[in-house]
Design a protein around this motif. Structure first.
Motif, short mmCIF file in Angstrom:
data_model
loop_
_atom_site.label_atom_id
_atom_site.label_comp_id
_atom_site.label_asym_id
_atom_site.label_seq_id
_atom_site.Cartn_x
_atom_site.Cartn_y
_atom_site.Cartn_z
N LYS A 166 0.83 -1.20 0.00
CA LYS A 166 0.00 0.00 0.00
C LYS A 166 0.87 1.25 0.00
N GLU A 226 -13.77 6.36 -8.58
CA GLU A 226 -14.16 4.96 -8.43
C GLU A 226 -15.62 4.76 -8.80
N ALA A 254 -10.12 10.05 -5.51
CA ALA A 254 -10.43 8.65 -5.79
C ALA A 254 -11.90 8.35 -5.59
N TRP A 281 -9.00 -8.39 -8.68
CA TRP A 281 -9.46 -7.41 -7.70
C TRP A 281 -10.74 -7.94 -7.06
N ARG A 331 -12.00 0.91 -10.32
CA ARG A 331 -12.24 0.34 -8.99
C ARG A 331 -11.28 0.90 -7.95
N PHE A 332 -10.12 1.41 -8.41
CA PHE A 332 -9.13 1.95 -7.47
C PHE A 332 -8.29 2.98 -8.20
N ASN A 361 -4.74 5.56 -7.18
CA ASN A 361 -3.80 6.05 -6.17
C ASN A 361 -3.69 7.58 -6.26
#
Length: 350
Positions: A137, A175, A171, A212, A157-158, A160
């Protein structure tokens, strides 16, 4: 109450390192006495029992046995009724007094040691997994490249922090939204990003398959190459403005950029620009083909440029003839290092 039957599923290995025949026979008789247990001689045991009647052998064998069987607890069988103070620090999990040992007592000790060892290993594995997750992470969060996960429906879905910066949105707002760019796994592509603040950016996108939440997905890595693209455009502008014939070579001698004067000269002299001396052509190979036809200037050019690319020379200069049917012409070739991490050279004909 622990019974022998409950420990039959545990594979046990008895290690008897003593060379004295009497002590070895005692170990054999011990196995025969406790015959209901699952003794093995090969493979990975669930527990290792060290035959050590004098209570001295463990000092040499405890750590090697733990290294050989890291998943199995080590129990010492001894005629010494109390374990030395440092035995447990050396990896011994239990110290069993042979004269007072019964089948039930041995079964209870083995079961307790095995379950305790598995609990310790489980806690260690959980800690290691948590540490690995935290490290991963941290790597993703601090990565300068934008990292995004795209599901099979093409939705984000994600994302950074670097991806948030590229798209100009948090984010939480990205998302669940459509990614909006073609996904081509195992390939690289350039995409134009227009974040909400309206500054056009160019990113190099690489996509690989991933998983994922247990579902197939794609991991997209986005590297902002806007500065590089602007630098390339500026270089192209400079090259266009120079009347000399210029080509930029990479570290292997392949042409990565040329100016208009270079292409026009090649065209006037009968060379197909894109296939022979245009971007993507191997300039060293072009020179070597000339050398194979007994062109001494081409041979010298290939050797000199190769030396510049290898960092052996700071500059290479060659005066060579290039006559046309109508006139006698002479040119000077300059090759200088391009610099930077990737290397390369600039070849100029004047």
């Amino acid at each position: 109450m622990t019974t022998i039957r409950e420990t039959e599923r545990f594979r046990l290995r008895l290690v008897s390192p003593n060379s004295q025949e009497g002590e070895h026979n005692d170990a054999v008789r011990f196995k025969e006495t406790f015959q209901p247990f699952a003794w093995i001689d090969d493979g990975q045991p669930d527990a290792v029992l060290l035959w050590d009647p004098t209570g001295t052998v463990w000092t040499e064998l405890a750590q090697p046995l733990r290294a050989s069987y890291p998943l199995a607890p080590l129990l010492v069988l001894s005629h010494v009724d109390e374990a030395p103070n440092d035995a447990f620090a050396s990896g011994v999990r239990d110290w069993l007094y042979i004269p007072a040992l019964s089948e039930t007592g041995l079964a209870r000790a083995i079961r307790a040691a095995v379950l305790r060892e598995r609990a310790v290993l489980g806690e260690r594995s959980s800690t290691e997994n948590a540490t690995a997750d935290s490290q991963l992470k941290n790597i993703i969060t601090r990565n300068a490249d934008g990292i995004m996960v795209i599901d099979r429906q093409g939705n984000i879905r994600f994302a950074n922090p670097a991806a948030e910066e590229m798209f100009g949105r948090p984010a939480s707002a990205l998302e669940g939204q459509p990614f909006g760019y073609p996904i081509a796994a195992e390939s690289a592509a350039e995409v134009e990003l227009t974040p909400e603040r309206g500054v056009l950016q160019t990113a190099e996108m690489r996509v690989v398959p991933c998983e994922w939440d247990g579902e197939p997905a794609h991991l997209a890595s986005l590297r902002n190459i806007s500065e590089r693209k602007r630098a390339e455009e500026q270089l192209a502008g400079v090259l266009r403005a120079i009347s000399a014939h210029i080509a930029v070579l990479d570290a292997k001698g392949v042409i990565t950029a040329v100016n208009e004067a270079w292409l026009k000269f090649a065209d006037k002299n009968g060379a197909p620009p894109k296939s022979a001396v245009g971007v993507g052509a191997d300039y060293l190979e072009v020179c070597e083909r000339g050398a194979a036809q007994q062109d001494e200037s081409a041979r010298e050019a290939a050797a000199g440029i190769r030396a510049v690319l290898a960092g052996e020379n700071a500059q290479f200069v060659l005066e060579y003839p290039c006559h046309s049917p109508n006139e006698q012409r002479w040119f000077i070739l300059y090759a200088t290092p391009l610099g930077g991490e990737t290397g390369g050279a600039v070849v100029t004909h004047v």
